[in-house]
Every structure is written in structure tokens, then in C-alpha cells.
Design a protein around this motif. Structure first.
Motif, PDB file in Angstrom:
ATOM      1  N   ARG A 159      14.231   3.704 -16.875  1.00  0.00           N
ATOM      2  CA  ARG A 159      13.513   4.987 -16.871  1.00  0.00           C
ATOM      3  C   ARG A 159      12.097   4.771 -16.340  1.00  0.00           C
ATOM      4  N   PRO A 160      11.750   5.377 -15.200  1.00  0.00           N
ATOM      5  CA  PRO A 160      10.386   5.237 -14.673  1.00  0.00           C
ATOM      6  C   PRO A 160       9.368   5.786 -15.660  1.00  0.00           C
ATOM      7  N   ALA A 161       8.318   4.966 -15.958  1.00  0.00           N
ATOM      8  CA  ALA A 161       7.330   5.370 -16.966  1.00  0.00           C
ATOM      9  C   ALA A 161       5.976   4.770 -16.634  1.00  0.00           C
ATOM     10  N   SER A 167      10.173  13.125 -12.510  1.00  0.00           N
ATOM     11  CA  SER A 167      10.849  12.625 -13.719  1.00  0.00           C
ATOM     12  C   SER A 167      10.100  11.465 -14.361  1.00  0.00           C
ATOM     13  N   LEU A 168       8.879  11.217 -13.942  1.00  0.00           N
ATOM     14  CA  LEU A 168       8.085  10.123 -14.529  1.00  0.00           C
ATOM     15  C   LEU A 168       7.816  10.412 -16.003  1.00  0.00           C
ATOM     16  N   HIS A 169       8.043   9.426 -16.868  1.00  0.00           N
ATOM     17  CA  HIS A 169       7.690   9.539 -18.292  1.00  0.00           C
ATOM     18  C   HIS A 169       6.266   9.020 -18.458  1.00  0.00           C
ATOM     19  N   THR A 229       3.624   0.554   7.349  1.00  0.00           N
ATOM     20  CA  THR A 229       3.844  -0.893   7.272  1.00  0.00           C
ATOM     21  C   THR A 229       4.459  -1.280   5.924  1.00  0.00           C
ATOM     22  N   TRP A 230       4.217  -0.474   4.873  1.00  0.00           N
ATOM     23  CA  TRP A 230       4.808  -0.756   3.552  1.00  0.00           C
ATOM     24  C   TRP A 230       6.099   0.003   3.334  1.00  0.00           C
ATOM     25  N   LEU A 231       6.218   1.171   3.974  1.00  0.00           N
ATOM     26  CA  LEU A 231       7.412   1.998   3.760  1.00  0.00           C
ATOM     27  C   LEU A 231       8.654   1.383   4.420  1.00  0.00           C
ATOM     28  N   ASN A 271       1.540  10.777  -4.487  1.00  0.00           N
ATOM     29  CA  ASN A 271       0.557  10.462  -3.430  1.00  0.00           C
ATOM     30  C   ASN A 271       0.526   8.991  -3.027  1.00  0.00           C
ATOM     31  N   SER A 272       1.437   8.182  -3.609  1.00  0.00           N
ATOM     32  CA  SER A 272       1.398   6.728  -3.348  1.00  0.00           C
ATOM     33  C   SER A 272       2.009   6.424  -1.988  1.00  0.00           C
ATOM     34  N   ASN A 273       1.163   6.252  -0.979  1.00  0.00           N
ATOM     35  CA  ASN A 273       1.599   6.158   0.416  1.00  0.00           C
ATOM     36  C   ASN A 273       2.529   4.978   0.691  1.00  0.00           C
ATOM     37  N   LYS A 274       2.441   3.905  -0.124  1.00  0.00           N
ATOM     38  CA  LYS A 274       3.246   2.701   0.128  1.00  0.00           C
ATOM     39  C   LYS A 274       4.602   2.773  -0.564  1.00  0.00           C
ATOM     40  N   CYS A 275       4.856   3.848  -1.296  1.00  0.00           N
ATOM     41  CA  CYS A 275       6.061   3.923  -2.132  1.00  0.00           C
ATOM     42  C   CYS A 275       7.188   4.707  -1.465  1.00  0.00           C
ATOM     43  N   ILE A 276       8.349   4.027  -1.326  1.00  0.00           N
ATOM     44  CA  ILE A 276       9.547   4.637  -0.740  1.00  0.00           C
ATOM     45  C   ILE A 276      10.350   5.383  -1.802  1.00  0.00           C
ATOM     46  N   GLY A 277       9.990   5.163  -3.084  1.00  0.00           N
ATOM     47  CA  GLY A 277      10.801   5.727  -4.181  1.00  0.00           C
ATOM     48  C   GLY A 277      10.308   7.052  -4.729  1.00  0.00           C
ATOM     49  N   ARG A 278       9.504   7.791  -3.970  1.00  0.00           N
ATOM     50  CA  ARG A 278       8.788   8.932  -4.536  1.00  0.00           C
ATOM     51  C   ARG A 278       9.640  10.186  -4.796  1.00  0.00           C
ATOM     52  N   ASN A 295      -4.195   9.120  -7.493  1.00  0.00           N
ATOM     53  CA  ASN A 295      -3.466   8.065  -6.823  1.00  0.00           C
ATOM     54  C   ASN A 295      -3.489   6.798  -7.671  1.00  0.00           C
ATOM     55  N   PHE A 296      -2.686   5.803  -7.264  1.00  0.00           N
ATOM     56  CA  PHE A 296      -2.760   4.463  -7.851  1.00  0.00           C
ATOM     57  C   PHE A 296      -3.471   3.584  -6.833  1.00  0.00           C
ATOM     58  N   LEU A 297      -4.480   2.835  -7.292  1.00  0.00           N
ATOM     59  CA  LEU A 297      -5.291   2.034  -6.383  1.00  0.00           C
ATOM     60  C   LEU A 297      -5.232   0.558  -6.772  1.00  0.00           C
TER      61      LEU A 297
HETATM   62  C1  HEM Z   1      11.915   4.633  -9.317  1.00  0.00           C
HETATM   63  C2  HEM Z   1      12.107   3.654  -8.463  1.00  0.00           C
HETATM   64  C3  HEM Z   1      11.067   3.143  -7.494  1.00  0.00           C
HETATM   65  C4  HEM Z   1      11.362   2.412  -6.390  1.00  0.00           C
HETATM   66  C5  HEM Z   1      12.749   1.979  -5.917  1.00  0.00           C
HETATM   67  C6  HEM Z   1      10.114   2.095  -5.750  1.00  0.00           C
HETATM   68  C7  HEM Z   1      10.014   1.299  -4.608  1.00  0.00           C
HETATM   69  C8  HEM Z   1       8.828   0.775  -4.153  1.00  0.00           C
HETATM   70  C9  HEM Z   1       8.727  -0.326  -3.216  1.00  0.00           C
HETATM   71  C10 HEM Z   1       9.903  -1.065  -2.596  1.00  0.00           C
HETATM   72  C11 HEM Z   1       7.422  -0.559  -2.998  1.00  0.00           C
HETATM   73  C12 HEM Z   1       6.814  -1.630  -2.094  1.00  0.00           C
HETATM   74  C13 HEM Z   1       6.553  -2.815  -3.019  1.00  0.00           C
HETATM   75  C14 HEM Z   1       6.274  -4.112  -2.267  1.00  0.00           C
HETATM   76  O1  HEM Z   1       6.670  -4.199  -1.082  1.00  0.00           O
HETATM   77  O2  HEM Z   1       5.682  -5.005  -2.867  1.00  0.00           O
HETATM   78  C15 HEM Z   1       6.682   0.395  -3.803  1.00  0.00           C
HETATM   79  C16 HEM Z   1       5.294   0.475  -3.832  1.00  0.00           C
HETATM   80  C17 HEM Z   1       4.607   1.274  -4.707  1.00  0.00           C
HETATM   81  N1  HEM Z   1       5.148   2.122  -5.663  1.00  0.00           N
HETATM   82 FE1  HEM Z   1       7.099   2.609  -5.892  1.00  0.00          FE
HETATM   83  N2  HEM Z   1       9.069   2.656  -6.433  1.00  0.00           N
HETATM   84  C18 HEM Z   1       9.613   3.295  -7.531  1.00  0.00           C
HETATM   85  C19 HEM Z   1       8.891   3.939  -8.539  1.00  0.00           C
HETATM   86  C20 HEM Z   1       7.504   3.985  -8.601  1.00  0.00           C
HETATM   87  C21 HEM Z   1       6.763   4.549  -9.718  1.00  0.00           C
HETATM   88  C22 HEM Z   1       7.393   5.128 -10.996  1.00  0.00           C
HETATM   89  C23 HEM Z   1       5.449   4.456  -9.400  1.00  0.00           C
HETATM   90  C24 HEM Z   1       4.227   4.891 -10.189  1.00  0.00           C
HETATM   91  C25 HEM Z   1       4.261   5.804 -11.164  1.00  0.00           C
HETATM   92  C26 HEM Z   1       5.363   3.821  -8.084  1.00  0.00           C
HETATM   93  C27 HEM Z   1       4.174   3.560  -7.427  1.00  0.00           C
HETATM   94  C28 HEM Z   1       4.091   2.680  -6.339  1.00  0.00           C
HETATM   95  C29 HEM Z   1       2.831   2.196  -5.802  1.00  0.00           C
HETATM   96  C30 HEM Z   1       1.429   2.577  -6.283  1.00  0.00           C
HETATM   97  C31 HEM Z   1       3.149   1.304  -4.776  1.00  0.00           C
HETATM   98  C32 HEM Z   1       2.156   0.511  -3.893  1.00  0.00           C
HETATM   99  C33 HEM Z   1       1.848  -0.801  -4.590  1.00  0.00           C
HETATM  100  C34 HEM Z   1       0.681  -1.545  -3.952  1.00  0.00           C
HETATM  101  O3  HEM Z   1      -0.207  -0.847  -3.378  1.00  0.00           O
HETATM  102  O4  HEM Z   1       0.646  -2.789  -4.055  1.00  0.00           O
HETATM  103  N3  HEM Z   1       6.625   3.555  -7.623  1.00  0.00           N
HETATM  104  N4  HEM Z   1       7.560   1.207  -4.492  1.00  0.00           N
END
Ligand code: HEM
Ligand SMILES: N=C(Nc1cccc(CNC[C@@H]2CCCN2)c1)c1cccs1
Length: 346
Positions: free
Chosen positions: A97-99, A64-66, A311-313, A52-59, A337-339
Motif C-alpha cells: 500500500r503506497p503511504a 490512493s496515497l495513504h 531521463t528518469w522516466l 508533481n514528482s517529475n521523475k516518477c513513472i508510477g504517478r 513536491n518531493f525534493l
Molecule cells: C506505487 C508504485 C510506484 C512505482 C512503481 C514508482 C516508480 C518509480 C521509479 C521506477 C522511480 C525512479 C527511481 C530510480 O530510478 O531510482 C520513481 C521515482 C520517484 N518516485 Fe515513484 N513510484 C511509485 C510510487 C511513488 C510514491 C507513492 C511516491 C511518493 C508519495 C513516489 C515518488 C517518487 C519520487 C519523488 C521519485 C524521484 C526520486 C528521486 O528524485 O531520487 N513514487 N518512482
């Protein structure tokens, strides 16, 4: 309470438990007077929070999260030990390993932004190290940490239990994997740059139902642009573009030569090249976008609406070369979610 109800309903449906199970579970919570997730509920909650992390491109890899349930460890020494275990497990000699490690939500606080990050020092009107760390570094020095005034000094872990004064712990150096930055063609060794291998965010809260786990550090691997296009490139960070331009003998007398863009590309090529050469997991922003497209497709196939924060993706480099740039995203915040936690203005 109704966030907890919704969470348990989702847990019951997605893990194919019976209605009777749900009624029984809700009765237990009524009798106990509070929701204490089982480890299984916590593991599920953490994975969905990532999904559910809207800013995360790696979802794409959310399944496979540990997940490490560390709620039983409530002294600073025990928390330090768990954090060291997380660092070693996640690093895995470069095959990251994502954890996530989840601590007691009432008693444990981690004051670091990331478990491993470089110190920043104001010396006269210059800054040594990471400008982003200047205020936290001062906090560490006030707690008794010895500043070393280098550009890449790894900060101590700062752990606070209840209302005790925060304690700092130096991370054993054998746990800290770093990557020296080289380039396949140009002599980047001259810049004496390096970066740590594993990004481990420790200042965000994991929300599961109506519980907020304020100490739930999580790691993945880096997308190259985070280091090459932001940490090394921002003028308010290591500000390396002019130095790279000089190394490449670029004409910096006019912006129209696009010297900044050429320096940026070579700096990002260097980051990806160096991590791959050292066998440390990393993803380029094009591959990451392609993986995210797969995630979007999978979610649609599962009948779930993908939410995202455009804007974050979009990556900070060549964003319009990815599909993400060319479509809108629904930024609804789902639970779990992560906040971001409000910064403590101490
Ligand atoms: C496995 C490889 C992963 C990649 C390549 C990745 C990539 C990214 C990138 C590029 C961002 C933007 C960060 C920035 O611009 O500062 C992001 C944000 C985020 N990611 Fe991922 N991510 C990964 C795994 C994860 C995992 C394992 C979690 C949590 C269990 C996660 C949760 C988040 C969250 C919560 C944000 C937003 C952070 C904020 O609000 O400041 N991500 N991710
Ligand atoms: N690759 C990662 N990058 C990442 C993820 C979340 C948050 C951050 C840090 N974001 C804050 C920085 C500092 C200002 C703008 N970006 C980095 C991961 C870190 C932890 C899991 S994945």
C-alpha cells in the motif's frame, strides 16, 4: 509566504472551497504568524507532491496515497514506533500500500536513504553487501551497531531529534519481508540472491507551501528493472551480470554476443517471477509505462499540464520499447513536491 498562498489557493480550488474560506484561512495564518497545515491540507499536499514528482513513472495512483500525520511524535522512541507502523502497513503481507508518514519539520531527522536497505562493508579490496551503503554502514558502526559482514544485512533505523546524537534502532525481523530470487527455467537459487519487498525512501523532503518536511518517508512498490537492471546489474552495485552469464553458459569472450543483454533479460525475468510467486506487488517496465500513459491522459482531461523528467522516466532496460522514450517532457518543478536534500558531508 507566497508559496503558501499559492498552495492554499490550489487547495481551495481543487477541493471546491469558497473564496471566503480562503480569506479566512489566510487571516488565521497572519494572526498566528506561521502556516501550520491542517491534517486535511497535509493529506492533499502529499498527494499533489506525488502527482508533481517529475521523475516518477508510477504517478497514476496518486489519489490512493495513504497519508499518516505523525507531527505529534517527537521523541526518537515514538518516531521508531511510527516507522515500524509504516513498514507493517505498507508491506501488508505483500499487497503493498503506497503511504507517506509526515513528521515534525523542525525536530525530526531520519538519516537512512531507505527504511529497509542492505549494509555494505569494505573488507580489504573487496566489498561485501551493497556498495551504495558503505559510508552509511560505517556511520551505523560508529554509533554502536554490530556489523554482521553478510551480503544482505538490513541496516538499523537511525533517528535524530533536534541536535541530540543520532540513535539507531534494529527493525524487528518479522516486519522485514524479503523475496528469494528464483527463475522459471534456470537454477537462480545457486546465486543465493534476495531483495527486500518494499522500497521506502526516507532521505527526501516533502515541500508543502513554504514548509519543508525533511522527515517524510514514502513507499510504493518496485518496478522490476530497479532491482534487475540496476541494484543487481550495476558494476558499482551487486555486479551480477557476469555471474548470471556463467550460470546460463553464455559466450562472454566478445561483447558482440550481447551476453550482457541476455543475462540482463533473464535476471529481470527472475525478479518479476520471484515477486509474483511470493505474492509481493511489483510492476514490469512495460506495464508501468502503459499506466503512465493513462496518467498523462487523465491529467490532460483534468486540464493540467503533465510535467516529467525524461531521463528518469525512461526505464533502464529496453527504454525505446516504451512510448516515454519517443516524446519530450516539460521538466518544470511544481509545488507541492518531493525534493532531494543536499547530502550532509559529515
Ligand atoms: C506505487 C508504485 C510506484 C512505482 C512503481 C514508482 C516508480 C518509480 C521509479 C521506477 C522511480 C525512479 C527511481 C530510480 O530510478 O531510482 C520513481 C521515482 C520517484 N518516485 Fe515513484 N513510484 C511509485 C510510487 C511513488 C510514491 C507513492 C511516491 C511518493 C508519495 C513516489 C515518488 C517518487 C519520487 C519523488 C521519485 C524521484 C526520486 C528521486 O528524485 O531520487 N513514487 N518512482
Ligand atoms: N519504486 C520506487 N523506487 C524509487 C523511487 C524513488 C527513489 C528511488 C531511489 N533512487 C535512487 C537510486 C539509487 C541511484 C539511482 N536510483 C527508488 C519507490 C520508492 C518509494 C516509493 S516508490
Amino acid at each position: 509566504m507566497q508559496k503558501t498562498m499559492a498552495f492554499l489557493q490550489q487547495f481551495q480550488q481543487e477541493t471546491k472551497l469558497t473564496e471566503a474560506w480562503l480569506r479566512n484561512r489566510l487571516q488565521q495564518i497572519e494572526q498566528r504568524g506561521e502556516f501550520v497545515p491542517t491534517t486535511e491540507e497535509l493529506v492533499y499536499g502529499a498527494k499533489i507532491a506525488w502527482r508533481n514528482s517529475n521523475k516518477c513513472i508510477g504517478r497514476l495512483f496518486w489519489r490512493s496515497l495513504h497519508v499518516f500525520d505523525a507531527r505529534a511524535y517527537v521523541t526518537a522512541d515514538e518516531v521508531f514506533e511510527q516507522l515500524c507502523a509504516h513498514i507493517a502497513f505498507a508491506t501488508n503481507r505483500g499487497k503493498i500500500r503506497p503511504a507517506v508518514t509526515i513528521f515534525d519539520e523542525k525536530r525530526v531527522r531520519i538519516l537512512n536513504h531507505q527504511l529497509i536497505r542492505y549494509a555494505g562493508y569494505e573488507v580489504g579490496d573487496t566489498i561485501i553487501g551493497d556498495p551504495h551503503s558503505v559510508s552509511f554502514t560505517k556511520q551505523c558502526v560508529n554509533l554502536g551497531w554490530q556489523p554482521q559482514y553478510g551480503a544482505f544485512d538490513v541496516l538499523p533505523l537511525v533517528i535524530q531529534i533536534d541536535d541530540e546524537s543520532p540513535k539507531f534502532y534494529t527493525i524487528p525481523h518479522e516486519l522485514i519481508l524479503e523475496v528469494p530470487i528464483t527463475h522459471p527455467v534456470y537454477n537462480f537459487e545457486e546465486l543465493a540472491l534476495k531483495w527486500y519487498a518494499v522500497p521506502m525512501i526516507s532521505d527526501m523532503a516533502l515541500e508543502v507551501g513554504d514548509i519543508l518536511y525533511k522527515a517524510a518517508p514514502f513507499n510504493g512498490w518496485y518496478m522490476g528493472t530497479e532491482i534487475g537492471a540496476r541494484n543487481f546489474a550495476d558494476t558499482s552495485r551487486y555486479n551480477m551480470l557476469p555471474v548470471v552469464a556463467q550460470l546460463l553458459a553464455l559466450d562472454t569472450t566478445q561483447q558482440a554476443t550481447l551476453w550482457k543483454d541476455r543475462a540482463l533479460v533473464e535476471l529481470n525475468i527472475a525478479v518479476l517471477h520471484s515477486f509474483k510467486q511470493q505474492g509481493v506487488s511489483i510492476v514490469d517496465h512495460h506495464t508501468a509505462a502503459t499506466q503512465f500513459a493513462l496518467f498523462e491522459q487523465q491529467e490532460q482531461e483534468q486540464g493540467r499540464d503533465v510535467t516529467g523528467n525524461w531521463t528518469w522516466l525512461i526505464p533502464p532496460m529496453s527504454p525505446a520499447t516504451t512510448h516515454v522514450f519517443h516524446q519530450p517532457y516539460n521538466n518544470t518543478i511544481k509545488n507541492p513536491n518531493f525534493l532531494s536534500l543536499p547530502k550532509k558531508t559529515s
